[in-house]
Design an enzyme around this catalytic site. Structure first.
Site, PDB file in Angstrom:
ATOM      1  N   LYS A  44       0.855  -1.201   0.000  1.00  0.00           N
ATOM      2  CA  LYS A  44       0.000   0.000   0.000  1.00  0.00           C
ATOM      3  C   LYS A  44       0.885   1.243   0.000  1.00  0.00           C
ATOM      4  O   LYS A  44       2.102   1.138   0.198  1.00  0.00           O
ATOM      5  CB  LYS A  44      -0.932  -0.044   1.204  1.00  0.00           C
ATOM      6  CG  LYS A  44      -0.206   0.049   2.539  1.00  0.00           C
ATOM      7  CD  LYS A  44      -1.075  -0.397   3.693  1.00  0.00           C
ATOM      8  CE  LYS A  44      -0.320  -0.231   5.006  1.00  0.00           C
ATOM      9  NZ  LYS A  44      -0.973  -0.949   6.119  1.00  0.00           N
ATOM     10  N   TYR A 261      16.815  30.052   7.365  1.00  0.00           N
ATOM     11  CA  TYR A 261      15.665  30.805   7.891  1.00  0.00           C
ATOM     12  C   TYR A 261      15.666  30.802   9.410  1.00  0.00           C
ATOM     13  O   TYR A 261      15.880  29.766  10.041  1.00  0.00           O
ATOM     14  CB  TYR A 261      14.363  30.185   7.403  1.00  0.00           C
ATOM     15  CG  TYR A 261      14.082  30.446   5.943  1.00  0.00           C
ATOM     16  CD1 TYR A 261      13.899  31.751   5.476  1.00  0.00           C
ATOM     17  CD2 TYR A 261      14.000  29.395   5.037  1.00  0.00           C
ATOM     18  CE1 TYR A 261      13.632  31.985   4.136  1.00  0.00           C
ATOM     19  CE2 TYR A 261      13.729  29.621   3.701  1.00  0.00           C
ATOM     20  CZ  TYR A 261      13.552  30.922   3.252  1.00  0.00           C
ATOM     21  OH  TYR A 261      13.288  31.150   1.936  1.00  0.00           O
TER      22      TYR A 261
HETATM   23  C1  LIG Z   1      -0.104  -1.936   6.697  1.00  0.00           C
HETATM   24  C2  LIG Z   1      -0.590  -3.234   7.154  1.00  0.00           C
HETATM   25  C3  LIG Z   1       0.285  -4.300   7.403  1.00  0.00           C
HETATM   26  C4  LIG Z   1       1.790  -4.143   7.353  1.00  0.00           C
HETATM   27  O1  LIG Z   1       2.243  -3.536   8.538  1.00  0.00           O
HETATM   28  P1  LIG Z   1       3.805  -3.326   8.806  1.00  0.00           P
HETATM   29  O2  LIG Z   1       3.876  -2.749  10.158  1.00  0.00           O
HETATM   30  O3  LIG Z   1       4.271  -2.350   7.769  1.00  0.00           O
HETATM   31  O4  LIG Z   1       4.433  -4.645   8.648  1.00  0.00           O
HETATM   32  C5  LIG Z   1      -0.254  -5.519   7.725  1.00  0.00           C
HETATM   33  N1  LIG Z   1      -1.588  -5.687   7.823  1.00  0.00           N
HETATM   34  C6  LIG Z   1      -2.455  -4.685   7.612  1.00  0.00           C
HETATM   35  C7  LIG Z   1      -3.917  -4.928   7.744  1.00  0.00           C
HETATM   36  C8  LIG Z   1      -1.998  -3.414   7.284  1.00  0.00           C
HETATM   37  O5  LIG Z   1      -2.861  -2.429   7.087  1.00  0.00           O
END
Ligand SMILES: *Cc1c(COP(=O)(O)O)cnc(C)c1O
Length: 365
Positions: A44, A261
């Site tokens: 994702k 800045y």
């Molecule tokens: C994002 C996600 C993961 C992965 O989590 P990590 O901490 O990056 O390993 C696993 N399961 C779900 C449902 C997620 O949304």
């Protein structure tokens, strides 16, 4: 010297290098921890900022991929990926169902409206669903008291093919651990014969017993740590991204001179300061304080002063060879993204996801 022409015809010496060999290595580490599980590689957020298709290609041996939206899953299917593709929040509208079915996309079902969508659907090839149970994360998922009825309705639903039982841990990465959630999950699902999936990266690395039919590694695949107190290197994970640029100017300061800045850093003695072509508009965090680790010409040093939109300052007082054109690593193999994140009060996940679209990406390995 790195010279790249990006879409805007600019030749700024900044780029993100994606190490596909590191992605493959980290997948192997996940397999080592979960040798009896199928791996749903979580890609994702554009593969945690590394490029979704690029990551999927590098991890094509994964048993499945987890994405956010149906559109992403369809993109992967159309690119030829044949494995399980899971929309991690399920569908948002009933009119997405036919597309999901046509492309054999698996969907999370976590709410009554999502269940209703399936119950009222007709003429639909049945879908594989992941029934998400809320065991204590209190974000998505069916409440424990509703689970038995919910499961039964799914089981008899004509639009549903296989059901996988799923939950997500709130504290796999810290002290309370997973015990309460695991106990509740086991109580609820005891006696049900269906595949299960529990573990994110933290659980994979820390709790082998959570590695059941499927595991869902995300951050570990990118070579960053899910933990605050354990580094990625300690877990044999290799960084999959090097975010790099160059020194484009050098300034000589006297004691009392300020930088950038607000002049929030004032030199206490004569110093040499490099100006790096990378700023918050590239995705480098503006709240990185003076002292954030960074490497110039292969040597570790620190940032100085406020991060600007397109530039930031680095201390090169002890790096006499540093000059205009010297390579700078913002994060990567030498500077762990987690170390930068920690200085900024955030986690590696956020920095990796936030590298800006204007930064050219290149693959290596
Ligand atoms: C994002 C996600 C993961 C992965 O989590 P990590 O901490 O990056 O390993 C696993 N399961 C779900 C449902 C997620 O949304």
């Amino acid at each position: 010297m790195i010279i790249r022409h990006d879409a805007l015809g600019m030749t700024r010496p900044i780029q993100a290098i994606i190490h596909t060999d590191a992605l493959r290595h980290n997948l192997m580490v996940a397999r080592r921890h979960a040798p009896h599980s199928k791996i749903l590689a979580v890609i994702k957020a554009n593969g945690y900022g590394h490029g979704m298709l690029r990551v999927a290609q590098a991890l094509k041996d994964a048993d499945g991929f987890g994405v956010l939206s149906l559109a992403e899953a369809v993109t992967l299917r159309e690119a030829g990926f044949q494995q399980t593709l899971l929309a991690l929040e399920g569908l948002f509208e009933a009119d997405e169902l036919p597309l999901a079915a046509r492309h054999h996309i698996s969907v999370v079902v976590h709410s009554e409206p999502q269940l209703r969508m399936l119950e009222v659907a007709h003429d639909l090839p049945p879908l594989d669903v992941f029934l998400k149970i809320n065991t204590g994360m209190n974000r998505l998922g069916v409440a424990d008291k509703d689970f038995p009825n919910f499961y039964e309705r799914l089981r008899i639903c004509k639009a549903v093919n296989a059901i996988t039982l799923m939950t997500h841990f709130a504290t796999a990465d810290e002290a309370p651990g997973i015990a309460d959630q695991l106990t509740l999950f086991k109580q609820l699902t005891d006696g049900i014969s269906a595949p299960r999936t529990l573990a994110n990266s933290a659980a994979i690395l820390r709790y082998p017993k959570t590695c059941v039919d499927w595991v869902r590694p995300g951050i570990m695949l990118y070579g960053a740590t899910p933990f605050t107190r354990e580094s990625a290197a300690q877990h044999d994970l290799q960084p999959a991204m090097t975010f790099q640029s160059e020194v484009i100017a050098v300034q000589t300061l006297q004691a009392g001179d300020g930088i950038g800045y607000g002049r929030c850093f004032i030199a206490e003695k004569p110093m040499r300061v490099g100006t790096v072509a990378c700023g918050y508009a590239d995705g480098y965090p503006r709240h990185a304080p003076t002292g954030t680790p960074i490497a110039v010409a292969g040597k570790m040093t620190r940032t100085l002063g406020r991060v600007s939109m397109d530039m930031l300052g680095v201390d090169i007082s002890d790096i006499p060879e540093a000059a205009i054109g010297s390579p700078v690593e913002l994060w990567g193999k030498q500077v762990p993204v987690d170390a930068v994140a920690q200085m900024c009060g955030t986690i590696g996940y956020e920095l990796l996801c936030a590298v800006a679209a204007r930064v050219p990406f290149k693959e290596h390995g």
